[in-house]
Design an enzyme around this catalytic site. Structure first.
Site, PDB file in Angstrom:
ATOM      1  N   LYS A 196      -1.530  -2.099   4.285  1.00 36.43           N
ATOM      2  CA  LYS A 196      -0.876  -1.116   3.420  1.00 36.43           C
ATOM      3  C   LYS A 196       0.410  -0.587   4.091  1.00 36.43           C
ATOM      4  O   LYS A 196       0.606  -0.788   5.305  1.00 36.43           O
ATOM      5  CB  LYS A 196      -1.862   0.027   3.133  1.00 36.43           C
ATOM      6  CG  LYS A 196      -3.092  -0.438   2.333  1.00 36.43           C
ATOM      7  CD  LYS A 196      -4.065   0.713   2.105  1.00 36.43           C
ATOM      8  CE  LYS A 196      -5.242   0.288   1.234  1.00 36.43           C
ATOM      9  NZ  LYS A 196      -6.228   1.380   1.031  1.00 36.43           N
TER      10      LYS A 196
ATOM     11  N   TYR B 251      -6.368  -2.506  -8.839  1.00 36.06           N
ATOM     12  CA  TYR B 251      -7.551  -1.634  -8.731  1.00 36.06           C
ATOM     13  C   TYR B 251      -8.435  -1.708  -9.964  1.00 36.06           C
ATOM     14  O   TYR B 251      -9.616  -1.372  -9.889  1.00 36.06           O
ATOM     15  CB  TYR B 251      -7.128  -0.189  -8.425  1.00 36.06           C
ATOM     16  CG  TYR B 251      -6.814  -0.020  -6.949  1.00 36.06           C
ATOM     17  CD1 TYR B 251      -7.822   0.012  -5.990  1.00 36.06           C
ATOM     18  CD2 TYR B 251      -5.495   0.055  -6.500  1.00 36.06           C
ATOM     19  CE1 TYR B 251      -7.536   0.125  -4.638  1.00 36.06           C
ATOM     20  CE2 TYR B 251      -5.189   0.173  -5.146  1.00 36.06           C
ATOM     21  CZ  TYR B 251      -6.223   0.209  -4.227  1.00 36.06           C
ATOM     22  OH  TYR B 251      -5.949   0.308  -2.879  1.00 36.06           O
TER      23      TYR B 251
ATOM     24  N   ASN C 139      -5.600   4.600   5.074  1.00 30.24           N
ATOM     25  CA  ASN C 139      -6.593   3.843   5.849  1.00 30.24           C
ATOM     26  C   ASN C 139      -6.134   2.433   6.204  1.00 30.24           C
ATOM     27  O   ASN C 139      -6.953   1.551   6.466  1.00 30.24           O
ATOM     28  CB  ASN C 139      -7.940   3.838   5.118  1.00 30.24           C
ATOM     29  CG  ASN C 139      -7.855   3.237   3.730  1.00 30.24           C
ATOM     30  OD1 ASN C 139      -6.826   2.680   3.366  1.00 30.24           O
ATOM     31  ND2 ASN C 139      -8.928   3.339   2.980  1.00 30.24           N
TER      32      ASN C 139
ATOM     33  N   HIS D  44      -6.460  -2.775   2.818  1.00 28.06           N
ATOM     34  CA  HIS D  44      -7.406  -3.040   1.724  1.00 28.06           C
ATOM     35  C   HIS D  44      -8.096  -4.362   2.032  1.00 28.06           C
ATOM     36  O   HIS D  44      -7.436  -5.309   2.463  1.00 28.06           O
ATOM     37  CB  HIS D  44      -6.687  -3.162   0.377  1.00 28.06           C
ATOM     38  CG  HIS D  44      -7.576  -3.786  -0.655  1.00 28.06           C
ATOM     39  ND1 HIS D  44      -8.552  -3.078  -1.309  1.00 28.06           N
ATOM     40  CD2 HIS D  44      -7.695  -5.068  -1.095  1.00 28.06           C
ATOM     41  CE1 HIS D  44      -9.217  -3.886  -2.118  1.00 28.06           C
ATOM     42  NE2 HIS D  44      -8.714  -5.099  -2.002  1.00 28.06           N
TER      43      HIS D  44
ATOM     44  N   GLU E 277      -8.897 -10.982  -6.949  1.00 26.93           N
ATOM     45  CA  GLU E 277      -7.743 -10.372  -6.274  1.00 26.93           C
ATOM     46  C   GLU E 277      -6.772 -11.441  -5.752  1.00 26.93           C
ATOM     47  O   GLU E 277      -5.554 -11.264  -5.803  1.00 26.93           O
ATOM     48  CB  GLU E 277      -8.225  -9.481  -5.118  1.00 26.93           C
ATOM     49  CG  GLU E 277      -8.931  -8.232  -5.627  1.00 26.93           C
ATOM     50  CD  GLU E 277      -9.448  -7.310  -4.531  1.00 26.93           C
ATOM     51  OE1 GLU E 277      -9.926  -6.226  -4.868  1.00 26.93           O
ATOM     52  OE2 GLU E 277      -9.381  -7.680  -3.336  1.00 26.93           O
TER      53      GLU E 277
HETATM   54  P1  GDP Z   1     -12.252   0.347  -0.509  1.00 32.84           P
HETATM   55  O1  GDP Z   1     -13.189  -0.617  -1.155  1.00 32.84           O
HETATM   56  O2  GDP Z   1     -12.524   0.588   0.937  1.00 32.84           O
HETATM   57  O3  GDP Z   1     -10.785   0.047  -0.789  1.00 32.84           O
HETATM   58  O4  GDP Z   1     -12.480   1.753  -1.192  1.00 32.84           O
HETATM   59  P2  GDP Z   1     -12.928   2.164  -2.685  1.00 32.84           P
HETATM   60  O5  GDP Z   1     -12.601   1.060  -3.664  1.00 32.84           O
HETATM   61  O6  GDP Z   1     -14.292   2.701  -2.612  1.00 32.84           O
HETATM   62  O7  GDP Z   1     -11.940   3.369  -2.943  1.00 32.84           O
HETATM   63  C1  GDP Z   1     -10.627   3.141  -3.351  1.00 32.84           C
HETATM   64  C2  GDP Z   1      -9.851   4.388  -3.104  1.00 32.84           C
HETATM   65  O8  GDP Z   1     -10.434   5.499  -3.814  1.00 32.84           O
HETATM   66  C3  GDP Z   1      -9.813   4.857  -1.651  1.00 32.84           C
HETATM   67  O9  GDP Z   1      -8.802   4.220  -0.921  1.00 32.84           O
HETATM   68  C4  GDP Z   1      -9.566   6.354  -1.811  1.00 32.84           C
HETATM   69  O10 GDP Z   1      -8.187   6.578  -1.998  1.00 32.84           O
HETATM   70  C5  GDP Z   1     -10.290   6.685  -3.092  1.00 32.84           C
HETATM   71  N1  GDP Z   1     -11.622   7.257  -2.839  1.00 32.84           N
HETATM   72  C6  GDP Z   1     -12.802   6.608  -2.758  1.00 32.84           C
HETATM   73  N2  GDP Z   1     -13.812   7.448  -2.509  1.00 32.84           N
HETATM   74  C7  GDP Z   1     -13.268   8.700  -2.447  1.00 32.84           C
HETATM   75  C8  GDP Z   1     -13.801  10.025  -2.197  1.00 32.84           C
HETATM   76  O11 GDP Z   1     -14.993  10.233  -1.988  1.00 32.84           O
HETATM   77  N3  GDP Z   1     -12.893  11.057  -2.195  1.00 32.84           N
HETATM   78  C9  GDP Z   1     -11.566  10.870  -2.424  1.00 32.84           C
HETATM   79  N4  GDP Z   1     -10.749  11.906  -2.413  1.00 32.84           N
HETATM   80  N5  GDP Z   1     -11.029   9.639  -2.650  1.00 32.84           N
HETATM   81  C10 GDP Z   1     -11.864   8.574  -2.658  1.00 32.84           C
END
Ligand code: GDP
Length: 202
Positions: free
Chosen positions: A15, A55, A157, A160, A171
């Site tokens: 990212k 997404y 973070n 991805h 993807e």
């Molecule tokens: P990944 O699979 O590790 O990319 O993560 P997810 O698909 O679960 O989440 C995508 C994005 O949603 C993350 O990068 C966060 O920006 C957001 N997100 C997910 N869970 C949370 C949460 O519990 N709180 C907040 N504020 N954002 C979240």
């Protein structure tokens, strides 16, 4: 589904914060030294439409992510900003679009046995505050949902990585043309996958 287990592929994106933190080499090294094979790589600045499509390739992503986020607030004894998962995800998605289009990203495809799970393991959990020590997110970044929520932005973070094999295939098609993926033999595959390790002894 891949023909053979060693043909499994996953999509990884460094990212914009990963690029700005000068972590390109470090991140590539982590995946490369596992024995995974890099079969595609490019640098680009994605647009917001491309990020939204990324997404929402899984039509359930909005609901699942919204519900997961509400549950995570409640688990911490906090009141979620809304009880409607779709309202929560609309904000998350807007923030992700700003974050992911803020600068160049590096998109790549890695191939090898258990590519999806192994990459997720090495990458670490989504929230850097709780990512395991030794993972890329655990070792190189310090963000949390608490702070990113206060600032009304995405959690930073670095990476991805696809969550499942099915998600990975979708993807990869979203980010790459078929002719950008290179089929080649990597010399170390012999030591990783040959059943009898023929050819070592002279
Ligand atoms: P990944 O699979 O590790 O990319 O993560 P997810 O698909 O679960 O989440 C995508 C994005 O949603 C993350 O990068 C966060 O920006 C957001 N997100 C997910 N869970 C949370 C949460 O519990 N709180 C907040 N504020 N954002 C979240």
């Amino acid at each position: 589904m891949a023909n053979h287990l060693k043909e499994e592929r996953t999509l990884v994106i460094i990212k914009p914060d990963g690029i700005q933190r000068s972590l390109i080499g470090e991140i590539l090294r982590r995946y490369e030294r596992l024995g995974l094979k890099l079969v595609a790589i490019k640098m680009m600045v994605p647009n917001k439409d491309h990020i939204e499509k990324h997404y929402t390739l899984d039509p359930n992503w909005r609901t699942i992510t919204g519900e997961k986020t509400i549950a995570s607030y409640k688990k911490k004894g906090m009141k979620p900003p809304s009880e409607d998962p779709l309202e929560i995800t609309a904000v998350i998605l807007e923030n992700l679009k700003t974050y992911m289009t803020s600068g160049p990203v590096i998109v790549m495809v890695w191939k090898g046995v258990h590519a999806v799970k192994i990459v997720r393991k090495i990458t670490g959990g989504t929230e850097p505050l709780t990512s395991d020590v030794g993972t890329i997110r655990g070792d190189f970044v310090l963000d949390s949902y608490q702070i990113s929520d206060i600032d009304k932005r995405s959690v930073r973070n670095l990476i991805h990585a696809s969550g499942t094999e099915d998600e990975a295939e979708k993807e990869i098609k979203h980010w790459f043309e078929e002719n950008e993926l290179i089929n080649y033999r990597h010399i170390q595959e012999a030591i990783l996958y040959d059943v009898n390790l023929d050819g070592i002894l002279e």
